[in-house]
Design an enzyme around this catalytic site. Structure first.
Site, PDB file in Angstrom:
ATOM      1  N   ASN A  37      42.097  32.840   0.749  1.00 14.82           N
ATOM      2  CA  ASN A  37      43.324  32.613  -0.133  1.00 14.82           C
ATOM      3  C   ASN A  37      43.928  34.094  -0.252  1.00 14.82           C
ATOM      4  O   ASN A  37      43.065  35.040  -0.710  1.00 14.82           O
ATOM      5  CB  ASN A  37      43.061  32.213  -1.302  1.00 14.82           C
ATOM      6  CG  ASN A  37      44.330  31.849  -2.084  1.00 14.82           C
ATOM      7  OD1 ASN A  37      45.528  31.712  -1.576  1.00 14.82           O
ATOM      8  ND2 ASN A  37      44.356  31.291  -3.391  1.00 14.82           N
ATOM      9  N   HIS A 122      40.703  19.386 -13.645  1.00 18.79           N
ATOM     10  CA  HIS A 122      41.309  20.359 -14.309  1.00 18.79           C
ATOM     11  C   HIS A 122      42.259  19.778 -15.414  1.00 18.79           C
ATOM     12  O   HIS A 122      43.282  19.197 -15.056  1.00 18.79           O
ATOM     13  CB  HIS A 122      41.885  21.579 -13.460  1.00 18.79           C
ATOM     14  CG  HIS A 122      40.945  22.162 -12.545  1.00 18.79           C
ATOM     15  ND1 HIS A 122      41.083  23.354 -11.941  1.00 18.79           N
ATOM     16  CD2 HIS A 122      39.600  22.059 -12.316  1.00 18.79           C
ATOM     17  CE1 HIS A 122      40.314  23.905 -11.432  1.00 18.79           C
ATOM     18  NE2 HIS A 122      39.468  23.140 -11.428  1.00 18.79           N
ATOM     19  N   GLU A 237      32.047  29.446 -16.928  1.00 18.11           N
ATOM     20  CA  GLU A 237      32.051  29.872 -15.619  1.00 18.11           C
ATOM     21  C   GLU A 237      32.720  31.369 -15.574  1.00 18.11           C
ATOM     22  O   GLU A 237      33.705  31.759 -16.428  1.00 18.11           O
ATOM     23  CB  GLU A 237      33.091  28.978 -14.804  1.00 18.11           C
ATOM     24  CG  GLU A 237      33.220  29.376 -13.680  1.00 18.11           C
ATOM     25  CD  GLU A 237      34.241  28.474 -13.046  1.00 18.11           C
ATOM     26  OE1 GLU A 237      34.785  29.073 -11.988  1.00 18.11           O
ATOM     27  OE2 GLU A 237      34.499  27.418 -13.507  1.00 18.11           O
ATOM     28  N   ARG A 284      28.160  28.750  -7.689  1.00 21.20           N
ATOM     29  CA  ARG A 284      29.484  28.289  -7.330  1.00 21.20           C
ATOM     30  C   ARG A 284      29.970  28.684  -5.862  1.00 21.20           C
ATOM     31  O   ARG A 284      31.118  28.544  -5.702  1.00 21.20           O
ATOM     32  CB  ARG A 284      30.462  28.947  -8.389  1.00 21.20           C
ATOM     33  CG  ARG A 284      30.058  28.285  -9.810  1.00 21.20           C
ATOM     34  CD  ARG A 284      30.997  27.280 -10.283  1.00 21.20           C
ATOM     35  NE  ARG A 284      32.487  27.602 -10.239  1.00 21.20           N
ATOM     36  CZ  ARG A 284      33.257  26.804  -9.703  1.00 21.20           C
ATOM     37  NH1 ARG A 284      33.005  25.796  -8.914  1.00 21.20           N
ATOM     38  NH2 ARG A 284      34.647  27.252  -9.750  1.00 21.20           N
ATOM     39  N   HIS A 313      32.760  25.501  -5.701  1.00 25.18           N
ATOM     40  CA  HIS A 313      34.020  25.863  -5.959  1.00 25.18           C
ATOM     41  C   HIS A 313      34.943  24.912  -5.049  1.00 25.18           C
ATOM     42  O   HIS A 313      34.547  24.590  -4.060  1.00 25.18           O
ATOM     43  CB  HIS A 313      34.419  27.432  -5.532  1.00 25.18           C
ATOM     44  CG  HIS A 313      35.858  27.948  -5.770  1.00 25.18           C
ATOM     45  ND1 HIS A 313      36.360  27.839  -6.885  1.00 25.18           N
ATOM     46  CD2 HIS A 313      36.604  28.523  -4.868  1.00 25.18           C
ATOM     47  CE1 HIS A 313      37.510  28.413  -6.796  1.00 25.18           C
ATOM     48  NE2 HIS A 313      37.673  28.754  -5.550  1.00 25.18           N
ATOM     49  N   ASP A 317      43.126  25.851  -2.320  1.00 26.51           N
ATOM     50  CA  ASP A 317      43.472  26.722  -1.559  1.00 26.51           C
ATOM     51  C   ASP A 317      42.282  26.767  -0.556  1.00 26.51           C
ATOM     52  O   ASP A 317      42.083  27.589   0.340  1.00 26.51           O
ATOM     53  CB  ASP A 317      43.833  28.218  -2.185  1.00 26.51           C
ATOM     54  CG  ASP A 317      42.554  28.495  -3.178  1.00 26.51           C
ATOM     55  OD1 ASP A 317      41.232  28.337  -2.746  1.00 26.51           O
ATOM     56  OD2 ASP A 317      42.788  29.081  -4.192  1.00 26.51           O
TER      57      ASP A 317
END
Length: 403
Positions: A37, A122, A237, A284, A313, A317
């Site tokens: 990204n 989220h 995190e 992650r 993760h 993106d």
């Protein structure tokens, strides 16, 4: 079987994505996600100039040898561009191998360790009440785990918070980096109030996660971890930048709040001390940015020796190619923890048809041979690349800070 050709496909159906397609002389092909990204074209150049010419004529089933050829043979090891390019090749080769075997990828890895993969969504809001409404919406959709991010009084724009209610958070929306302003004291004073409100409204059974996004110093992170212990977070995190892995040792001394880190990692060595010293609870890193399935298997195996679980993760993106491969990996890996899930736009799913599905807060893996994700090149051609940049962060006095 030989690799006959390989090429990149750059498309922007909602976000920029780079896909590597490897085609064999027997007509079997595989695809891998090569998206970095904000630096997409750097990976394209690396693949087209240095990697693809070296792949032609090779046996695609020699995945291990090709991985080391691209890693050791480059001399300039690691780094996000190199490891993303290697990951794309690796992902595509595993796709080919599983298709030749007539198996879904998880079977080739060793079979199922679980029947479904728990994900977290989220929930964001300009203030605590707006965030709580988004948490409620996610709970209604079946999520068992939710990452919560809310605006902070006195900070105009904050990471993880969507511009308007009901929208997803999308940080890359400008050709050049937007500049945000950060104030640590305001954040630290406000954040525990968010978690208290979530627990008051939703009780103790909901898994609650939070992303600090590298903003704090170790002692500040220790304070936050200690103050939020009563709210039993699933994890905190990226509370500090992880270049100094020993920072997490200091945080660990002060709090029992579980710690997660690694979305910007690109090799096992980025996490080695964190894992071996048991300074973190979740790793992650992603298949796309950390060398693909071949390398992530080693990282996950090391983590498992020290009671560290995976928490990959999964932002918008990274393309559905990465997500599909990750779901197969999650289905197999013994020390699975949780999978991040930001739903892609409909237009993205049109370009990347797939067989995984979301159901009741979990992913169910597909049974198609390979990783179960394809690319519609005709549809992809309708969405040309457009340069986009991630924001940068400054303190109120203008000092550049961690975004």
């Amino acid at each position: 079987m030989k690799i006959e050709r390989a090429y990149t496909i750059v498309t922007a159906p909602g976000r920029n994505f780079v896909t590597l397609k490897i085609v064999t002389d027997e007509g079997v092909y595989g695809i891998g996600d090569a998206t970095l990204n904000g630096r997409e074209q750097a990976v394209v150049a690396y693949l087209e100039e240095h990697v693809i010419p070296a792949l032609i004529g090779r046996d695609p089933q020699r995945i291990e040898d090709i991985w080391h050829y691209l890693y050791r043979g480059a001399y300039w090891r690691r780094g996000p561009v190199t490891m993303t390019a290697i990951a794309a090749v690796d992902m595509a080769l595993w796709d080919i191998k599983a298709k030749v075997a007539g198996m879904p990828l998880y079977q080739l890895l060793g079979g199922k360790s679980r029947e479904r993969v728990m994900v977290y969504g989220h929930a964001t809001g300009k203030d605590i009440e707006a965030c709580l409404d988004e948490v409620a919406r996610h709970v209604e959709q079946g999520y068992r785990a939710v990452r919560v991010q809310a605006g902070v009084p006195g900070i105009a724009s904050i990471y993880g918070v969507a511009k308007r209610p009901g929208e997803r958070y999308e940080p890359a929306d400008a050709e050049l980096p937007a500049e945000h302003v950060w104030n640590t004291a305001k954040y630290l004073n406000h954040a525990p109030k968010l978690f208290a409100a979530v627990r008051e409204r939703f009780g103790d059974d909901l898994y609650v996660l939070h992303d600090v996004h590298h903003r704090l110093t170790p002692i500040e992170a220790a304070r936050l971890g200690k103050e939020v212990e009563p709210y039993n977070l699933f994890w905190l995190e990226d509370c500090v930048p992880a270049e100094n892995q020993e920072s997490f040792g200091l945080i660990r001394q002060h709090t029992t709040t579980p710690l997660a880190v690694g979305e910007v990692f690109n090799s096992l060595f980025d996490a080695k001390a964190l894992i071996e010293n048991q300074w973190i609870d979740y790793i992650r890193a992603t298949l796309t940015h950390a060398g693909g399935i071949t390398h992530m298997r080693r990282l996950a195996d090391l983590a498992g020796l020290y009671h560290v679980r995976t928490g990959f993760h999964g932002p918008t993106d990274l393309s559905p190619v990465c997500l599909g491969a990750a779901i197969h990996f999650d289905t197999w890996v013994p020390n699975f923890g949780i999978q991040e899930y930001m739903p892609h736009e409909d237009v993205t799913n049109e370009v990347f048809p797939h067989d995984y599905r979301f159901e009741d807060g979990h992913f169910l893996v597909g049974e198609s041979p390979g990783h179960g994700v394809d690319i519609d090149e005709t549809a992809a051609a309708r969405y040309p690349y457009r340069r986009a940049s991630l924001p940068v962060n400054r303190l109120e006095d203008g000092t550049l800070w961690h975004w």
